[in-house]
Design a protein around this motif. Structure first.
Motif, PDB file in Angstrom:
ATOM      1  N   ILE A 127     -25.048  -6.280  43.651  1.00  0.00           N
ATOM      2  CA  ILE A 127     -25.244  -4.523  44.163  1.00  0.00           C
ATOM      3  C   ILE A 127     -26.939  -3.711  43.680  1.00  0.00           C
ATOM      4  O   ILE A 127     -27.407  -3.207  45.711  1.00  0.00           O
ATOM      5  N   THR A 128     -27.180  -3.413  43.009  1.00  0.00           N
ATOM      6  CA  THR A 128     -28.285  -3.870  42.362  1.00  0.00           C
ATOM      7  C   THR A 128     -29.422  -4.558  43.402  1.00  0.00           C
ATOM      8  O   THR A 128     -31.207  -4.061  44.318  1.00  0.00           O
ATOM      9  N   VAL A 180     -21.317   2.884  46.865  1.00  0.00           N
ATOM     10  CA  VAL A 180     -19.007   1.291  46.751  1.00  0.00           C
ATOM     11  C   VAL A 180     -19.744   0.936  45.785  1.00  0.00           C
ATOM     12  O   VAL A 180     -19.109   1.056  44.880  1.00  0.00           O
ATOM     13  N   GLY A 181     -21.697   1.072  45.099  1.00  0.00           N
ATOM     14  CA  GLY A 181     -21.168   0.129  44.046  1.00  0.00           C
ATOM     15  C   GLY A 181     -21.908   0.954  43.151  1.00  0.00           C
ATOM     16  O   GLY A 181     -21.469   0.601  42.343  1.00  0.00           O
ATOM     17  N   ILE A 182     -22.471   2.112  42.975  1.00  0.00           N
ATOM     18  CA  ILE A 182     -22.601   2.972  41.998  1.00  0.00           C
ATOM     19  C   ILE A 182     -20.823   3.859  41.433  1.00  0.00           C
ATOM     20  O   ILE A 182     -20.029   3.822  40.177  1.00  0.00           O
ATOM     21  N   LEU A 234     -17.801   1.439  41.906  1.00  0.00           N
ATOM     22  CA  LEU A 234     -17.282  -0.876  41.468  1.00  0.00           C
ATOM     23  C   LEU A 234     -18.336  -0.660  40.186  1.00  0.00           C
ATOM     24  O   LEU A 234     -17.498  -0.437  39.053  1.00  0.00           O
ATOM     25  N   VAL A 235     -19.227  -0.121  39.688  1.00  0.00           N
ATOM     26  CA  VAL A 235     -20.282   0.022  38.962  1.00  0.00           C
ATOM     27  C   VAL A 235     -19.527   0.914  37.823  1.00  0.00           C
ATOM     28  O   VAL A 235     -19.214   0.419  36.280  1.00  0.00           O
ATOM     29  N   ALA A 236     -18.889   1.850  37.492  1.00  0.00           N
ATOM     30  CA  ALA A 236     -18.147   2.460  37.003  1.00  0.00           C
ATOM     31  C   ALA A 236     -17.091   2.504  36.445  1.00  0.00           C
ATOM     32  O   ALA A 236     -16.883   2.062  35.509  1.00  0.00           O
ATOM     33  N   VAL A 237     -16.773   1.505  37.066  1.00  0.00           N
ATOM     34  CA  VAL A 237     -14.840   1.473  37.116  1.00  0.00           C
ATOM     35  C   VAL A 237     -15.269   0.030  36.532  1.00  0.00           C
ATOM     36  O   VAL A 237     -14.469  -0.115  35.160  1.00  0.00           O
ATOM     37  N   LEU A 238     -16.395  -0.161  36.631  1.00  0.00           N
ATOM     38  CA  LEU A 238     -16.646  -1.597  35.936  1.00  0.00           C
ATOM     39  C   LEU A 238     -16.856  -1.904  34.273  1.00  0.00           C
ATOM     40  O   LEU A 238     -16.616  -2.648  33.585  1.00  0.00           O
TER      41      LEU A 238
END
Length: 298
Positions: free
Chosen positions: A42-43, A172-174, A176-180
């Motif tokens: 994502i980054t 979307v990336g933020i 997903l990363v927060a969930v992960l």
């Protein structure tokens, strides 16, 4: 001396804890790897999209006017006069075939030798600067009315679309990363907690004979750090070689233009290594403290 002994003892017990709970340790490492790989992807996407947007913004007030192949030099001079008369046009610059080739060579860098002798294939053109970005559509419509103009290219719509995609990828990336991050923290917390529960009697005895919370928590913190380091190491190795392959693939031919938006491999490696290990070790330490603190009370 006792402090040094406790330090090495904590490290030893941390390794033992990872080995005893192999299945949960593997689950923790897999969750960390998954989170970091998605974070890296994502980054990478956001970084490239932002670089493209910034580059395009420098051209957003520019309109490229491509002329027909058979246009004469006399006609080119008259076209320039006609373009200068169009309302909201601030500046008109002629770009010869040789100048267009020189620009392409600059973009292709070390692969510019592939373009030798190609100036005959490039069109004559003009670069226009508009007074205001909002006038781009009106100016482009007027340019199409000029004879011997084959194509009009401008970037406003492209920049807007890329900016929207970049924003969408970022949000979307933020998410997903927060969930992960939460999933990784949860799984690692369970791993550490299983180790704590298995040793709760030993912890109680240590507390009764005066052991400090830090000396008891230490091995669990080491265990969390080990899981984080292993996860970060695996994911860093994967993402680094994938990026290196992508970078080399785009460093040749037409893809060289795209490589201008990428970080050099060594710089990418340094940034990613720092981020990956910092995040992983941080999760490991926090999960260890969170999971073991309730057992510090006797």
């Amino acid at each position: 001396m006792s402090s040094i002994r406790r330090f090495f003892s904590a490290i030893g017990e941390g390794f033992v804890g990872v080995w005893r709970n192999k299945s949960m340790s593997v689950a923790s490492i897999v969750s960390i790897c998954s989170m970091l790989l998605i974070l890296g992807g994502i980054t990478f996407g956001v970084f490239v999209a932002n670089n493209i947007v910034e580059d395009m913004k420098t051209k957003v007030d520019q309109i490229d006017v491509i002329l027909t192949p058979e246009v004469t030099s006399e006609r080119i001079a008259k076209i320039k006069e006609e373009l200068q008369k169009i309302e909201n046009v601030k500046e008109v610059n002629y770009v010869s075939k040789e100048q267009a080739l020189a620009k392409m060579k600059e973009q292709w860098k070390e692969n510019s030798f592939l373009l030798e002798g190609m100036e005959s294939a490039l069109p004559e053109s003009f670069e226009l600067k508009v007074e205001n970005i909002e006038n781009s559509n009106a100016v482009a419509s007027s340019i199409y009315n000029v004879k011997d103009v084959e194509k009009v290219v401008y970037y406003k719509d492209i920049v807007d679309k890329i900016a929207k995609v970049s924003e969408m990828v970022k949000y979307v990336g933020i998410t997903l990363v927060a969930v992960l991050l939460m999933v990784s923290f949860f799984i690692m917390s369970i791993t550490i907690k299983l180790t704590v529960i298995a040793r709760r009697k030993e912890i109680s005895i240590k507390k009764y004979i005066g052991a400090t919370n830090m000396s008891i928590t230490g091995p669990f913190i080491v265990e969390g750090m080990l899981l984080g380091i292993i996860g970060a190491g695996i994911s860093f190795t994967i993402i680094f070689f994938i990026y290196k392959y992508i970078y080399k693939s785009f460093a040749w031919g037409v893809g060289n233009i795209f490589s201008n938006y990428l970080l050099p491999v060594d710089v990418f490696g340094i940034y990613v290594a720092i981020a990956y290990f910092a995040i992983s070790i941080g999760i490991g330490v926090l999960a260890s403290i969170f999971s073991s603190r309730k057992y510090m009370k006797v």
